[in-house]
Design an enzyme around this catalytic site. Structure first.
Site, short mmCIF file in Angstrom:
data_model
loop_
_atom_site.label_atom_id
_atom_site.label_comp_id
_atom_site.label_asym_id
_atom_site.label_seq_id
_atom_site.Cartn_x
_atom_site.Cartn_y
_atom_site.Cartn_z
N LYS A 140 12.77 -16.75 68.24
CA LYS A 140 13.57 -15.54 67.99
C LYS A 140 12.72 -14.28 68.16
O LYS A 140 13.23 -13.23 68.60
CB LYS A 140 14.18 -15.61 66.59
CG LYS A 140 15.21 -16.74 66.43
CD LYS A 140 16.40 -16.52 67.36
CE LYS A 140 17.52 -17.52 67.15
NZ LYS A 140 18.67 -17.31 68.02
N SER A 158 17.09 -13.12 65.24
CA SER A 158 17.25 -13.48 63.82
C SER A 158 16.26 -12.68 62.98
O SER A 158 15.19 -12.28 63.49
CB SER A 158 16.94 -14.97 63.65
OG SER A 158 16.82 -15.30 62.29
N TYR A 190 11.54 -21.93 65.39
CA TYR A 190 12.72 -21.05 65.36
C TYR A 190 12.27 -19.58 65.32
O TYR A 190 12.74 -18.76 66.12
CB TYR A 190 13.57 -21.40 64.14
CG TYR A 190 14.84 -20.59 64.03
CD1 TYR A 190 15.94 -20.84 64.86
CD2 TYR A 190 14.97 -19.56 63.09
CE1 TYR A 190 17.11 -20.10 64.75
CE2 TYR A 190 16.13 -18.83 62.97
CZ TYR A 190 17.20 -19.10 63.81
OH TYR A 190 18.36 -18.36 63.70
P1 NAP Z 1 26.27 -22.55 65.03
O1 NAP Z 1 27.64 -22.47 64.46
O2 NAP Z 1 25.44 -23.77 64.82
O3 NAP Z 1 26.37 -22.22 66.60
C1 NAP Z 1 25.30 -22.43 67.47
C2 NAP Z 1 25.90 -22.67 68.84
O4 NAP Z 1 24.83 -22.88 69.77
C3 NAP Z 1 26.79 -23.90 68.88
O5 NAP Z 1 28.10 -23.48 69.15
C4 NAP Z 1 26.21 -24.77 69.99
O6 NAP Z 1 27.21 -25.21 70.91
C5 NAP Z 1 25.27 -23.81 70.71
N1 NAP Z 1 24.13 -24.55 71.25
C6 NAP Z 1 23.06 -25.02 70.58
N2 NAP Z 1 22.24 -25.67 71.44
C7 NAP Z 1 22.82 -25.62 72.65
C8 NAP Z 1 22.48 -26.15 73.94
N3 NAP Z 1 21.35 -26.83 74.17
N4 NAP Z 1 23.32 -25.91 74.98
C9 NAP Z 1 24.44 -25.22 74.77
N5 NAP Z 1 24.84 -24.71 73.59
C10 NAP Z 1 24.04 -24.92 72.54
O7 NAP Z 1 25.36 -21.37 64.47
P2 NAP Z 1 25.57 -19.79 64.29
O8 NAP Z 1 25.13 -19.50 62.92
O9 NAP Z 1 26.89 -19.33 64.77
O10 NAP Z 1 24.41 -19.26 65.27
C11 NAP Z 1 24.62 -18.49 66.43
C12 NAP Z 1 23.32 -17.77 66.75
O11 NAP Z 1 22.99 -16.87 65.70
C13 NAP Z 1 22.11 -18.71 66.89
O12 NAP Z 1 21.30 -18.29 67.97
C14 NAP Z 1 21.38 -18.52 65.57
O13 NAP Z 1 20.01 -18.79 65.69
C15 NAP Z 1 21.67 -17.06 65.30
N6 NAP Z 1 21.50 -16.70 63.91
C16 NAP Z 1 22.26 -17.29 62.94
C17 NAP Z 1 22.07 -16.92 61.62
C18 NAP Z 1 22.88 -17.52 60.51
O14 NAP Z 1 22.55 -17.26 59.33
N7 NAP Z 1 23.93 -18.26 60.76
C19 NAP Z 1 21.10 -15.98 61.28
C20 NAP Z 1 20.34 -15.41 62.29
C21 NAP Z 1 20.55 -15.77 63.60
P3 NAP Z 1 28.05 -26.58 70.72
O15 NAP Z 1 28.48 -26.61 69.27
O16 NAP Z 1 29.18 -26.47 71.67
O17 NAP Z 1 27.11 -27.71 71.06
#
Ligand code: NAP
Length: 243
Positions: free
Chosen positions: A154, A137, A150
């Protein structure tokens, strides 16, 4: 070739799963609580002529990570590409953050990536081929207000990435990290309007990103075209973190 994508039921992980399936990968769609959404991701891949199966695991539990990799390899064969995408975020001031909350973020975001890398690396080394991609991130590069755990988790992924890249290079395995900026997903859905306006103002391209824009870089890193790129961190953030 098989790709395991963690947290692939929705958001960025789902976009990565769809993109890698389009590129011909057999996709292991990992999920934890979003079973229906995972089934939809699998159905969408199959409807487009691809191959996918869903696998459930809580990656914050070390034994479940090992079991996940075993189950994927048993059902779909050796893993060629691992995308560590699953993650959680918890907002609080450092002074008010409970140690248990710190640990939960660390085990979900960083410990899991270490354990997954450990679990797949021997198999990849035997194949003398592999790709490991961590979804870090911008918070790992710059820090972020009220997000110490967080941001630290990261940033930890970036150190893990460089070390794994050095260790695994001789086995022709590349290891890279992608640092998304603010992407429109469930994770960012609850950002208050005032913070949202400030964030938008800090992005040179003046908008948030899409999951597909992150997936575009991941599919490149997983491809043969990226065979000589390793240990790198690539930002997909509309210019937020220029180095
Ligand atoms: P999201 O829709 O909340 O997806 C996160 C996923 O992680 C969920 O599908 C969840 O699975 C899974 N997860 C969380 N804890 C878990 C656990 N203990 N065991 C198994 N699965 C787990 O968020 P997203 O925005 O797509 O994020 C995806 C990645 O990108 C993350 O690592 C996040 O930090 C990174 N990121 C996001 C952003 C942003 O702006 N959105 C920016 C920078 C980085 P379930 O729903 O099946 O439980």
């Amino acid at each position: 070739m098989t790709a395991l994508i963690t947290g692939a039921a929705k958001g960025i992980g789902r976009a990565i799963a769809l993109a890698l399936a389009q590129d011909g990968f057999t996709v292991a769609v990992h999920y934890h609580s979003s079973e229906d959404a995972a089934a939809k991701t699998v159905a969408q891949i199959r409807a487009a002529g691809g191959t996918a199966e869903r696998f459930c695991a809580d990656i914050a539990q070390p034994e479940q990570v090992t079991e996940l990799v075993k189950a994927v390899e048993q059902q779909l064969g050796p893993i060629h590409t691992l995308v560590c995408n699953a993650g959680i975020i918890k907002d609080n001031l450092i002074a008010l953050t409970k140690f248990d909350d710190w640990r939960e973020v660390m085990s979900s975001n960083l410990d899991s990536a270490f354990l997954l890398t450990k679990a797949v690396s021997r198999g990849m080394a035997r194949q003398r081929a592999g790709r490991i991609i961590y979804i870090s991130s911008d918070a790992g590069l710059m820090g972020d207000l009220m997000r110490a755990a967080y941001s630290a988790s990261k940033a930890g992924l970036l150190g893990l990435c460089k070390t794994a890249a050095r260790e695994l290079a001789a086995s022709r395995i590349t290891v890279n990290a992608v640092t998304p900026g603010i992407i429109t997903t469930d994770m960012t859905a609850g950002i208050p309007d005032t913070r949202r306006a400030k964030q938008l103002a800090s992005i040179p391209m003046g908008r948030f990103g899409t999951p597909e824009e992150v997936a575009g870089v991941v599919r490149f890193l997983a491809s043969a075209s990226a065979a000589w790129i390793t240990g790198q961190t690539i930002s997909v953030d509309g210019g937020l973190c220029m180095k």
